[in-house]
Write a protein that holds these residues in place. Structure first.
Motif, short mmCIF file in Angstrom:
data_model
loop_
_atom_site.label_atom_id
_atom_site.label_comp_id
_atom_site.label_asym_id
_atom_site.label_seq_id
_atom_site.Cartn_x
_atom_site.Cartn_y
_atom_site.Cartn_z
N UNK A 8 0.83 -1.21 0.00
CA UNK A 8 0.00 0.00 0.00
C UNK A 8 0.87 1.26 0.00
N UNK A 9 1.95 1.19 0.73
CA UNK A 9 2.86 2.34 0.81
C UNK A 9 3.47 2.63 -0.57
N UNK A 10 3.86 1.57 -1.29
CA UNK A 10 4.46 1.74 -2.61
C UNK A 10 3.44 2.29 -3.60
N UNK A 11 2.22 1.80 -3.53
CA UNK A 11 1.16 2.30 -4.41
C UNK A 11 0.88 3.78 -4.13
N UNK A 12 0.90 4.14 -2.85
CA UNK A 12 0.69 5.53 -2.47
C UNK A 12 1.80 6.42 -3.03
#
Length: 257
Positions: A8-12
């Motif tokens: 999720x952090x990478x997508x953000x």
């Protein structure tokens, strides 16, 4: 290779302004490489915000800061300085890259022209190569005599001690690259018409004189890595890591609030 699942952090990160800009500027999208670049740019931006705070502290408290950037040709010194100074106030810092000394300067005390470039209170000065030219570049290329080299090496530690005792923060950074990486960067520069001007006659001989540079570099570290003014040697084969390491060290050494 199969696409991996992104956190999720990478997508953000990819959906951020920096992430989207990085995605769209690349014609061929390799997600892992894009993500690596986005992480780097995001971290650099955070560190640059801290550098603004550091500079404000320097200005408000009339501090003097000298940062030396040394290393072999094409080691990435100039690029690191540009990232460090990108957003700080240009009225309160200077980048110094001195040219070949004039005839008058050759007859002066060697350190005189560098003293003339030292910061006034509330100022930061970044030396893109410094007095340490006499420790490595000059003896390797025959630009100084053996006596001039020996005199410099006998005086430099006392000179730096006086600087530090005069309430000046002195940070010495050495960007270290391998012979193979230097050759690769020279080739990239020569193949780029916008950067070809960077190659100097000294650069042209750098690969052939590699071992001579290593000899004098080693002597420099042995003699001048003092408690008062220590060196930080940065692995600069990957430019992004080297820039972050340099910024992090500056933020650590200078006790800004």
């Amino acid at each position: 290779m199969k696409n991996r699942a992104y956190t999720e952090e990478e997508i953000e990160l990819l959906n951020s302004k920096i992430g989207l800009h990085t995605l769209f500027k690349n014609k061929k999208v390799k997600m892992d490489k894009v993500l690596e670049e986005v992480k780097y740019l995001t971290e650099v931006r955070k560190q640059q915000e801290k550098l603004i705070k550091l500079q404000n502290w320097v200005i408000q408290n009339d501090k003097k800061v000298v940062i030396l950037f040394e290393g072999r040709d094409a080691a990435g010194k100039g690029g690191a300085i540009r990232r460090i100074t990108e957003y700080i106030n240009p009225r309160h810092f200077r980048t110094v890259a001195l040219n070949i000394p004039s005839e008058d300067e050759k007859r002066q005390w060697f350190f005189q022209r560098y003293i003339n470039q030292l910061p006034k209170p509330g100022e930061m000065v970044f030396f893109d190569r410094s007095w340490y030219n006499r420790a490595v570049v000059e003896p390797v290329n025959g630009f100084c005599t053996e006596k001039e080299y020996r005199v410099f090496m006998s005086q430099v530690n006392d000179f730096e001690k006086m600087l530090v005792q005069s309430d000046t923060y002195l940070i010495k950074l050495y960007f270290s690259i391998t012979k193979k990486e230097q050759a690769h960067r020279f080739m990239e520069i020569k193949n780029n018409p916008l950067k070809r001007w960077k190659i100097t006659p000294v650069d042209e001989k750098a690969q052939a004189l590699w071992d001579d540079y290593t000899f004098y570099k080693t002597k420099m570290f042995e003699a001048t890595n003092t408690e008062t003014a220590p060196w930080l040697i940065i692995d600069a084969n990957k430019k992004s890591n080297a820039r972050l390491k340099a910024i992090s060290h500056i933020l650590t050494v200078i006790p800004y609030e």
